[in-house]
Design a protein around this motif. Sequence first.
Motif, PDB file in Angstrom:
ATOM      1  N   THR A 270       0.840  -1.197   0.000  1.00  0.00           N
ATOM      2  CA  THR A 270       0.000   0.000   0.000  1.00  0.00           C
ATOM      3  C   THR A 270       0.879   1.252   0.000  1.00  0.00           C
ATOM      4  OG1 THR A 270      -0.082   0.145   2.414  1.00  0.00           O
ATOM      5  CG2 THR A 270      -1.731  -1.258   1.338  1.00  0.00           C
ATOM      6  N   ASP A 271       0.234   2.395  -0.223  1.00  0.00           N
ATOM      7  CA  ASP A 271       0.967   3.672  -0.182  1.00  0.00           C
ATOM      8  C   ASP A 271       1.635   3.858   1.170  1.00  0.00           C
ATOM      9  OD1 ASP A 271       0.051   4.132  -2.715  1.00  0.00           O
ATOM     10  OD2 ASP A 271      -1.504   5.564  -2.134  1.00  0.00           O
ATOM     11  N   THR A 272       0.918   3.513   2.231  1.00  0.00           N
ATOM     12  CA  THR A 272       1.471   3.678   3.582  1.00  0.00           C
ATOM     13  C   THR A 272       2.648   2.747   3.809  1.00  0.00           C
ATOM     14  OG1 THR A 272      -0.715   4.304   4.425  1.00  0.00           O
ATOM     15  CG2 THR A 272       0.936   3.603   6.040  1.00  0.00           C
ATOM     16  N   GLU A 273       2.545   1.506   3.342  1.00  0.00           N
ATOM     17  CA  GLU A 273       3.648   0.558   3.517  1.00  0.00           C
ATOM     18  C   GLU A 273       4.885   1.006   2.737  1.00  0.00           C
ATOM     19  OE1 GLU A 273       1.219  -3.623   4.304  1.00  0.00           O
ATOM     20  OE2 GLU A 273       1.554  -2.919   2.251  1.00  0.00           O
ATOM     21  N   ARG A 274       4.701   1.550   1.549  1.00  0.00           N
ATOM     22  CA  ARG A 274       5.848   2.049   0.794  1.00  0.00           C
ATOM     23  C   ARG A 274       6.468   3.261   1.488  1.00  0.00           C
ATOM     24  NH1 ARG A 274       2.212   1.260  -3.523  1.00  0.00           N
ATOM     25  NH2 ARG A 274       2.103   3.506  -3.964  1.00  0.00           N
ATOM     26  N   LYS A 275       5.629   4.080   2.097  1.00  0.00           N
ATOM     27  CA  LYS A 275       6.151   5.232   2.843  1.00  0.00           C
ATOM     28  C   LYS A 275       6.923   4.773   4.069  1.00  0.00           C
ATOM     29  CE  LYS A 275       4.752   9.752   4.617  1.00  0.00           C
ATOM     30  NZ  LYS A 275       3.598  10.679   4.834  1.00  0.00           N
ATOM     31  N   ILE A 276       6.417   3.745   4.736  1.00  0.00           N
ATOM     32  CA  ILE A 276       7.130   3.201   5.895  1.00  0.00           C
ATOM     33  C   ILE A 276       8.508   2.692   5.480  1.00  0.00           C
ATOM     34  CG2 ILE A 276       7.139   1.263   7.534  1.00  0.00           C
ATOM     35  CD1 ILE A 276       4.094   1.626   7.751  1.00  0.00           C
ATOM     36  N   LEU A 277       8.593   2.025   4.330  1.00  0.00           N
ATOM     37  CA  LEU A 277       9.888   1.550   3.845  1.00  0.00           C
ATOM     38  C   LEU A 277      10.820   2.715   3.515  1.00  0.00           C
ATOM     39  CD1 LEU A 277       8.892  -1.460   1.560  1.00  0.00           C
ATOM     40  CD2 LEU A 277      10.248  -1.546   3.664  1.00  0.00           C
ATOM     41  N   ALA A 278      10.278   3.776   2.930  1.00  0.00           N
ATOM     42  CA  ALA A 278      11.103   4.948   2.636  1.00  0.00           C
ATOM     43  C   ALA A 278      11.631   5.574   3.930  1.00  0.00           C
ATOM     44  CB  ALA A 278      10.302   5.966   1.836  1.00  0.00           C
ATOM     45  N   VAL A 279      10.769   5.651   4.948  1.00  0.00           N
ATOM     46  CA  VAL A 279      11.204   6.160   6.253  1.00  0.00           C
ATOM     47  C   VAL A 279      12.284   5.251   6.830  1.00  0.00           C
ATOM     48  CG1 VAL A 279      10.478   6.585   8.634  1.00  0.00           C
ATOM     49  CG2 VAL A 279       9.012   7.300   6.738  1.00  0.00           C
ATOM     50  N   HIS A 280      12.096   3.956   6.668  1.00  0.00           N
ATOM     51  CA  HIS A 280      13.067   2.974   7.172  1.00  0.00           C
ATOM     52  C   HIS A 280      14.441   3.199   6.546  1.00  0.00           C
ATOM     53  CE1 HIS A 280      14.731  -0.778   8.572  1.00  0.00           C
ATOM     54  NE2 HIS A 280      14.859  -1.243   7.337  1.00  0.00           N
TER      55      HIS A 280
END
Length: 290
Positions: A270-280
Motif C-alpha cells: 500500500t501507499d502507507t507501507e511504501r512510505k514506511i519503507l522509505a522512512v526505514h
Amino acid sequence: MAVRKRDPLTGHQTTGHEWDGITELNTRVPRSIWFFVFVTHLWALIVWILLPTWPLVSTYTRGLLGIDQRDEVQADIVQANAVRSDWASRVEALPVADILADPGLMVPVRDTAHQLFGDNCAGCHGADAAGGPAFPSLVDGDWLWGGDAETVMETLRVGINADHPETRVSQMLAFGRDGILGRDDIRTVVDYVQSLSGTPLSPERTAAGAAIFAENCASCHGADAHGSRDLGAPNLTDDIWLYGGDDASMFTTVHDGRQGWMPTWEHRLTDTERKILAVHLQDLQRGAAP
C-alpha cells in the motif's frame, strides 16, 4: 491346555521365553495405562463432536460449537488493523522528516518496517540493506535516481525496468558485444574510469581514455562522470560499484552491458507501507552516517 510356569518371586505367569537365564513375565497392563487410553479416546470423541474435524467431499464437519478458523483469523486482522490505524494514519499525514523526528511514532514504524523489508526487500538487498553483487546498497548514500523519501517511494511504486507503464528505465549499452568499441578501446576507457576514483594512470593513457569516454559515455554519465539521476546513470568517480570495480568486472560491464531490475510494488504494498519503507531507509542512512 499347557499350564504356564509362574515366577516364584512375583507369582506372575511367564511367557515361556527365556534368554540367557532371564525369563519374560506375562504381566498385565497397568490400570493407569488403561485409564489414560480411555480418557484420550473419550477426549477425541468429544473433540470430533464439538469442533471441525473430518473432511468431506466439498466441505467438512462443522462441529456443535460452529468454530470457523477463517472467521477467527479475520477477527484478529480487524483487531490488528484497529490497533495500527492510529499510528498508521499519522504516518500517512505527516512528512517523512516529522515522522523521523517523533521517537514515539518511530517505535511502531521500525517494527513494521523491519517486517516489510524482510518479507519484500531483503532477498535482494540483504537483511542489513547493504546489498551485494548486482544488488545496490541502500545505506551508502549512492542512488541512481535519488535517495530522498519521495524519490524512493516513487521507485518502489513503479520499479526499475519492470512491467509498470511508468517504470524507471535504465540500461548500459553493450559496447563490445554490439561492435561499438574494440577490446583495446574498452581496456583504455576502463583504465580511465578507474583513474577517476584514484587509480594512477599515465597522462597519455588518461588522454586516450578521456577521448573515448567523451565520445561514448559522457552523454549518460556526464562530462565529469558524476552520473545523471534523470537517466539512472551512476556516478563513476566515487569508487562505489554495483557490479565490481576490478578490471575483469568493469571490462564485462562495458563489453556486455548491464540492465538491473526491480519489480513494481504498487500492487503488492500500500501507499502507507511504501512510505514506511522509505522512512526505514532514511532511518538506516541516518544511523549509518558518521
